[in-house]
Design a protein around this motif. Sequence first.
Motif, PDB file in Angstrom:
ATOM      1  N   PRO A  51     -65.290  16.308 -12.550  1.00  0.00           N
ATOM      2  CA  PRO A  51     -63.722  16.104 -12.216  1.00  0.00           C
ATOM      3  C   PRO A  51     -63.535  14.936 -11.980  1.00  0.00           C
ATOM      4  CG  PRO A  51     -64.378  18.277 -11.764  1.00  0.00           C
ATOM      5  CD  PRO A  51     -66.022  17.854 -11.977  1.00  0.00           C
ATOM      6  N   SER A  52     -62.605  13.915 -11.896  1.00  0.00           N
ATOM      7  CA  SER A  52     -62.335  12.601 -11.156  1.00  0.00           C
ATOM      8  C   SER A  52     -61.651  12.643  -9.962  1.00  0.00           C
ATOM      9  CB  SER A  52     -60.858  11.928 -11.863  1.00  0.00           C
ATOM     10  OG  SER A  52     -60.196  12.798 -12.271  1.00  0.00           O
ATOM     11  N   TRP A  53     -61.325  14.114  -9.275  1.00  0.00           N
ATOM     12  CA  TRP A  53     -61.306  14.092  -7.825  1.00  0.00           C
ATOM     13  C   TRP A  53     -62.685  13.978  -6.755  1.00  0.00           C
ATOM     14  CZ3 TRP A  53     -63.143  18.186  -5.222  1.00  0.00           C
ATOM     15  CH2 TRP A  53     -63.489  19.009  -6.329  1.00  0.00           C
ATOM     16  N   LEU A  54     -63.828  14.728  -7.925  1.00  0.00           N
ATOM     17  CA  LEU A  54     -64.994  14.884  -6.978  1.00  0.00           C
ATOM     18  C   LEU A  54     -65.590  13.056  -7.450  1.00  0.00           C
ATOM     19  CD1 LEU A  54     -66.896  16.099  -5.833  1.00  0.00           C
ATOM     20  CD2 LEU A  54     -67.640  17.008  -8.086  1.00  0.00           C
ATOM     21  N   THR A  55     -65.757  12.859  -8.009  1.00  0.00           N
ATOM     22  CA  THR A  55     -66.448  11.221  -8.336  1.00  0.00           C
ATOM     23  C   THR A  55     -65.785  10.575  -8.053  1.00  0.00           C
ATOM     24  OG1 THR A  55     -65.034  11.012 -10.267  1.00  0.00           O
ATOM     25  CG2 THR A  55     -67.105  12.459 -10.605  1.00  0.00           C
ATOM     26  N   GLY A  56     -64.703  10.646  -7.118  1.00  0.00           N
ATOM     27  CA  GLY A  56     -63.616   9.804  -6.502  1.00  0.00           C
ATOM     28  C   GLY A  56     -63.884  10.208  -5.443  1.00  0.00           C
ATOM     29  N   THR A  57     -64.492  10.738  -4.399  1.00  0.00           N
ATOM     30  CA  THR A  57     -65.089  10.970  -3.302  1.00  0.00           C
ATOM     31  C   THR A  57     -66.061   9.830  -2.699  1.00  0.00           C
ATOM     32  OG1 THR A  57     -66.038  13.135  -3.734  1.00  0.00           O
ATOM     33  CG2 THR A  57     -63.811  13.183  -3.008  1.00  0.00           C
ATOM     34  N   GLY A  58     -66.602   9.570  -3.188  1.00  0.00           N
ATOM     35  CA  GLY A  58     -68.070   8.609  -2.817  1.00  0.00           C
ATOM     36  C   GLY A  58     -67.545   7.721  -1.713  1.00  0.00           C
ATOM     37  N   TRP A  59     -65.985   7.438  -1.576  1.00  0.00           N
ATOM     38  CA  TRP A  59     -66.058   6.664  -0.735  1.00  0.00           C
ATOM     39  C   TRP A  59     -66.601   7.179   1.394  1.00  0.00           C
ATOM     40  CZ3 TRP A  59     -62.527   8.201   3.023  1.00  0.00           C
ATOM     41  CH2 TRP A  59     -61.208   9.039   2.489  1.00  0.00           C
ATOM     42  N   LEU A  60     -66.378   8.478   1.236  1.00  0.00           N
ATOM     43  CA  LEU A  60     -66.754   9.614   2.039  1.00  0.00           C
ATOM     44  C   LEU A  60     -68.160   9.192   2.616  1.00  0.00           C
ATOM     45  CD1 LEU A  60     -64.324  12.504   0.529  1.00  0.00           C
ATOM     46  CD2 LEU A  60     -63.677  10.967   2.638  1.00  0.00           C
ATOM     47  N   GLU A  61     -69.092   8.791   2.097  1.00  0.00           N
ATOM     48  CA  GLU A  61     -70.451   8.413   2.298  1.00  0.00           C
ATOM     49  C   GLU A  61     -70.429   7.818   3.531  1.00  0.00           C
ATOM     50  OE1 GLU A  61     -73.613   8.208  -0.361  1.00  0.00           O
ATOM     51  OE2 GLU A  61     -72.375   9.815  -2.286  1.00  0.00           O
ATOM     52  N   SER A  62     -69.479   6.731   3.761  1.00  0.00           N
ATOM     53  CA  SER A  62     -69.282   5.781   4.751  1.00  0.00           C
ATOM     54  C   SER A  62     -69.014   6.111   6.049  1.00  0.00           C
ATOM     55  CB  SER A  62     -68.289   4.701   4.328  1.00  0.00           C
ATOM     56  OG  SER A  62     -67.428   4.790   4.053  1.00  0.00           O
ATOM     57  N   ILE A  63     -68.291   7.556   5.881  1.00  0.00           N
ATOM     58  CA  ILE A  63     -67.802   8.052   6.797  1.00  0.00           C
ATOM     59  C   ILE A  63     -68.404   8.775   7.639  1.00  0.00           C
ATOM     60  CG2 ILE A  63     -65.390   8.361   6.134  1.00  0.00           C
ATOM     61  CD1 ILE A  63     -66.066  11.312   6.627  1.00  0.00           C
ATOM     62  N   THR A  64     -69.537   9.220   7.930  1.00  0.00           N
ATOM     63  CA  THR A  64     -70.407   9.672   8.177  1.00  0.00           C
ATOM     64  C   THR A  64     -70.986   9.454   9.172  1.00  0.00           C
ATOM     65  OG1 THR A  64     -71.855  10.789   6.673  1.00  0.00           O
ATOM     66  CG2 THR A  64     -73.477  11.150   8.154  1.00  0.00           C
ATOM     67  N   VAL A  65     -71.515   8.298  10.240  1.00  0.00           N
ATOM     68  CA  VAL A  65     -71.878   7.534  11.503  1.00  0.00           C
ATOM     69  C   VAL A  65     -70.461   7.583  12.367  1.00  0.00           C
ATOM     70  CG1 VAL A  65     -72.613   5.368  12.198  1.00  0.00           C
ATOM     71  CG2 VAL A  65     -73.810   5.979  10.877  1.00  0.00           C
ATOM     72  N   PRO A  66     -69.366   6.590  11.736  1.00  0.00           N
ATOM     73  CA  PRO A  66     -67.670   6.890  12.182  1.00  0.00           C
ATOM     74  C   PRO A  66     -67.561   8.115  12.487  1.00  0.00           C
ATOM     75  CG  PRO A  66     -67.737   5.005  10.022  1.00  0.00           C
ATOM     76  CD  PRO A  66     -69.201   5.890  10.250  1.00  0.00           C
ATOM     77  N   MET A  67     -67.549   9.244  12.238  1.00  0.00           N
ATOM     78  CA  MET A  67     -67.259  10.526  12.813  1.00  0.00           C
ATOM     79  C   MET A  67     -68.259  10.903  13.707  1.00  0.00           C
ATOM     80  SD  MET A  67     -64.645  12.655  11.332  1.00  0.00           S
ATOM     81  CE  MET A  67     -63.886  10.040  11.222  1.00  0.00           C
ATOM     82  N   LEU A  68     -69.880  10.292  13.720  1.00  0.00           N
ATOM     83  CA  LEU A  68     -70.673  10.731  15.037  1.00  0.00           C
ATOM     84  C   LEU A  68     -69.818   9.336  16.081  1.00  0.00           C
ATOM     85  CD1 LEU A  68     -72.753  12.361  16.004  1.00  0.00           C
ATOM     86  CD2 LEU A  68     -74.396  10.545  15.563  1.00  0.00           C
ATOM     87  N   ILE A  69     -69.747   8.480  15.774  1.00  0.00           N
ATOM     88  CA  ILE A  69     -69.115   7.827  17.393  1.00  0.00           C
ATOM     89  C   ILE A  69     -67.631   8.526  17.589  1.00  0.00           C
ATOM     90  CG2 ILE A  69     -68.606   5.954  17.887  1.00  0.00           C
ATOM     91  CD1 ILE A  69     -70.293   4.320  15.866  1.00  0.00           C
ATOM     92  N   ILE A  70     -66.717   8.597  16.873  1.00  0.00           N
ATOM     93  CA  ILE A  70     -65.378   9.012  16.728  1.00  0.00           C
ATOM     94  C   ILE A  70     -65.693  10.800  17.934  1.00  0.00           C
ATOM     95  CG2 ILE A  70     -63.327  10.399  16.701  1.00  0.00           C
ATOM     96  CD1 ILE A  70     -63.977   8.463  13.949  1.00  0.00           C
TER      97      ILE A  70
END
Length: 298
Positions: free
Chosen positions: A254-273
């Motif tokens: 589904p397009s909503w699933l393929t459109g979540t690729g940008w979320l991979e970039s938040i892993t490290v920022p989430m740990l820092i936050i």
Amino acid sequence: MSLEWQNVLIYGLSGLALLVILWPTVKVGQRFLRRWGVSDPTEQQGLLARRYLLHRRLLYPPLFLAAPLITFGDTNPLPTLITALLLGEIIAMLRPSRGPRTATLTRRTWSDLVPRWALVAMLVLAGFAALLAVAAGLAKQWGMGLLDKYPPDGFWRTNGDIVASVADVHRMLDNSAWLVVLVSVVLVTAVVLGIVWLAVYRGSGTDPSVDAALRTRTARVAVGIGIAWMSVNVQQANNKLINIRDIRWPEPAPSWLTGTGWLESITVPMLIIGIAGWICVANPDSRMPYVQTARPTA
């Protein structure tokens, strides 16, 4: 996740080591109060702070021992540490208050004890973690529905190469990790808000200044732990979503699933936050106006 008793023992010994290293004394209690806004604390005030610290730190060994059982033996030490510390605050806060009470001229609200931005940050992270968990649950449902079109021992190919077997993908999807994240977010949010509520409305202690410092510290530590916990859950829900999205499916996702690729970039920022928020909120500000204005009634 399997539970390794070696890890449980290591956590228990770590809690014991923390207790020994952080064993509170009256002098430690006085330094503690000074950091939390009590000017020139007396020995009697230091004794009250020591009792407060002792009630929490004596819980470290058993709680660090039990926390891996609650986190299902998670190999990441951060959830176990957060769980143990939060349980310690809960148990310590539920202890019945003893001794005479002293009313104060200052009316308390939660914003006197905890910065508004901190509670808002925790709730925003909680909502984000819950949203990602629900998305992972929906992605799992879509994937399981797609697998039902293939025989249990089947597989699919892309350009003639075997990409995945139905059994392997089924095993990957056949868990409730997304639901565990969702439940933990709801429970920890309720627990943190409950601790803040108790910190505001619990009966006052014998010394108004000490009482204000201790209840402020309790509320801020709970919210700081909450921020760290929510950031960990954002990571866990996001990782589950990434794993499902990265499967080479035989049909377009589904397009909503393929459109979540940008979320991979938040892993490290989430740990820092999470870590930065925890440290910032769970430690005193340079000014502690509520503590400094707490005064006994005439």
